[in-house]
Design a protein around this motif. Structure first.
Motif, PDB file in Angstrom:
ATOM      1  N   UNK A  74      -0.746   4.099  -9.937  1.00  0.00           N
ATOM      2  CA  UNK A  74      -0.208   5.413  -9.598  1.00  0.00           C
ATOM      3  C   UNK A  74       1.306   5.391  -9.369  1.00  0.00           C
ATOM      4  N   UNK A  75       2.003   6.431  -9.845  1.00  0.00           N
ATOM      5  CA  UNK A  75       3.452   6.514  -9.657  1.00  0.00           C
ATOM      6  C   UNK A  75       3.858   6.501  -8.189  1.00  0.00           C
ATOM      7  N   UNK A  76       3.043   7.094  -7.326  1.00  0.00           N
ATOM      8  CA  UNK A  76       3.397   7.162  -5.906  1.00  0.00           C
ATOM      9  C   UNK A  76       3.461   5.771  -5.278  1.00  0.00           C
ATOM     10  N   UNK A 106       4.787   3.311  -6.915  1.00  0.00           N
ATOM     11  CA  UNK A 106       5.850   2.650  -7.653  1.00  0.00           C
ATOM     12  C   UNK A 106       5.417   2.159  -9.021  1.00  0.00           C
ATOM     13  N   UNK A 107       4.173   2.434  -9.399  1.00  0.00           N
ATOM     14  CA  UNK A 107       3.686   2.031 -10.707  1.00  0.00           C
ATOM     15  C   UNK A 107       3.362   0.555 -10.812  1.00  0.00           C
ATOM     16  N   UNK A 108       3.390  -0.162  -9.686  1.00  0.00           N
ATOM     17  CA  UNK A 108       3.172  -1.608  -9.726  1.00  0.00           C
ATOM     18  C   UNK A 108       1.871  -2.035  -9.071  1.00  0.00           C
ATOM     19  N   UNK A 109       1.322  -1.197  -8.194  1.00  0.00           N
ATOM     20  CA  UNK A 109       0.098  -1.545  -7.479  1.00  0.00           C
ATOM     21  C   UNK A 109      -1.098  -0.900  -8.174  1.00  0.00           C
ATOM     22  N   UNK A 110      -2.161  -1.656  -8.364  1.00  0.00           N
ATOM     23  CA  UNK A 110      -3.348  -1.146  -9.060  1.00  0.00           C
ATOM     24  C   UNK A 110      -4.395  -0.676  -8.047  1.00  0.00           C
ATOM     25  N   UNK A 111      -5.008   0.486  -8.359  1.00  0.00           N
ATOM     26  CA  UNK A 111      -6.137   0.985  -7.575  1.00  0.00           C
ATOM     27  C   UNK A 111      -7.170   1.523  -8.567  1.00  0.00           C
ATOM     28  N   UNK A 112      -8.381   1.718  -8.106  1.00  0.00           N
ATOM     29  CA  UNK A 112      -9.445   2.238  -8.967  1.00  0.00           C
ATOM     30  C   UNK A 112      -9.139   3.657  -9.425  1.00  0.00           C
ATOM     31  N   UNK A 113      -9.434   3.963 -10.679  1.00  0.00           N
ATOM     32  CA  UNK A 113      -9.102   5.264 -11.266  1.00  0.00           C
ATOM     33  C   UNK A 113      -9.739   6.414 -10.490  1.00  0.00           C
ATOM     34  N   UNK A 114     -10.946   6.230  -9.962  1.00  0.00           N
ATOM     35  CA  UNK A 114     -11.607   7.325  -9.264  1.00  0.00           C
ATOM     36  C   UNK A 114     -11.060   7.536  -7.855  1.00  0.00           C
ATOM     37  N   UNK A 115     -10.179   6.653  -7.392  1.00  0.00           N
ATOM     38  CA  UNK A 115      -9.504   6.840  -6.113  1.00  0.00           C
ATOM     39  C   UNK A 115      -8.213   7.626  -6.294  1.00  0.00           C
ATOM     40  N   UNK A 116      -7.892   7.992  -7.529  1.00  0.00           N
ATOM     41  CA  UNK A 116      -6.630   8.673  -7.828  1.00  0.00           C
ATOM     42  C   UNK A 116      -6.892  10.002  -8.525  1.00  0.00           C
ATOM     43  N   UNK A 117      -5.826  10.719  -8.780  1.00  0.00           N
ATOM     44  CA  UNK A 117      -5.899  11.954  -9.562  1.00  0.00           C
ATOM     45  C   UNK A 117      -5.405  11.686 -10.984  1.00  0.00           C
ATOM     46  N   UNK A 133      -0.511   9.323   1.473  1.00  0.00           N
ATOM     47  CA  UNK A 133       0.093   9.706   2.755  1.00  0.00           C
ATOM     48  C   UNK A 133       1.104   8.681   3.258  1.00  0.00           C
ATOM     49  N   UNK A 134       0.968   7.436   2.852  1.00  0.00           N
ATOM     50  CA  UNK A 134       1.829   6.382   3.384  1.00  0.00           C
ATOM     51  C   UNK A 134       3.084   6.144   2.547  1.00  0.00           C
ATOM     52  N   UNK A 135       3.312   6.971   1.524  1.00  0.00           N
ATOM     53  CA  UNK A 135       4.485   6.810   0.667  1.00  0.00           C
ATOM     54  C   UNK A 135       5.253   8.124   0.581  1.00  0.00           C
TER      55      UNK A 135
END
Length: 153
Positions: free
Chosen positions: A4-6, A8-19, A82-84
């Motif tokens: 996710x861009x929020x 910084x585009x460097x940390x990976x998270x599961x797609x369903x945890x994002x928009x 919320x933390x960024x």
């Protein structure tokens, strides 16, 4: 997994945890308010919605009812978002390019651009970026906290 861009585009998270629009089935999910339903002859109903995070003209494939026990937004949090901090940009669209748009389109374009649509892994001061908007390709450059539209193709 997506970056996710929020973050910084460097940390990976599961797609369903994002928009993220990059989903296994290419369908996004939005909670919207139905503003109006109009019948247009053979086309059937036209449903006007508010609060969607999609571009005008994007098809809506399914509508579910708002169910308060499952869809409640009261006290909602945005998880890792919320933390960024997300810093908005000042947007400059020269008058000779701005006249291509209606006042409402111009206002919406400025709002979208202020959220910095660049891929966050490619933030370069001198690079020219592009973004589709309606029938146009908006080309812009960002220097410091200011985004300047340099061309509309």
């Amino acid at each position: 997994m997506v970056r996710p861009p929020i973050l910084g585009g460097n940390e990976r998270v599961g797609v369903f945890a994002t928009r993220s629009p990059f989903r296994p089935n290419n369908l996004g999910l939005s909670s919207v308010r139905i503003v109006k339903i109009e019948w247009e002859g053979s086309r059937g109903p036209i449903i006007k919605v508010k609060g969607a995070d999609l571009m005008d003209g994007t098809p809506i494939f399914d509508i579910k009812p708002y169910v308060t026990y499952a869809d409640c937004h009261e006290g909602a949090r945005s998880g890792f978002v919320d933390s960024h901090d997300w810093k908005r940009l000042q947007v400059i669209i020269p008058e000779e390019l701005g006249h291509l748009f209606s006042p409402k389109e111009l206002e919406t374009l400025k709002e979208v651009l202020s959220w910095d649509p660049r891929p966050q892994t490619q933030i370069h001061q001198d690079k020219v970026f592009g973004m589709p908007y309606g029938e146009y390709d908006i080309r812009f450059r960002v220097q410091e906290d200011t985004l300047t539209v340099i061309e509309v193709v």
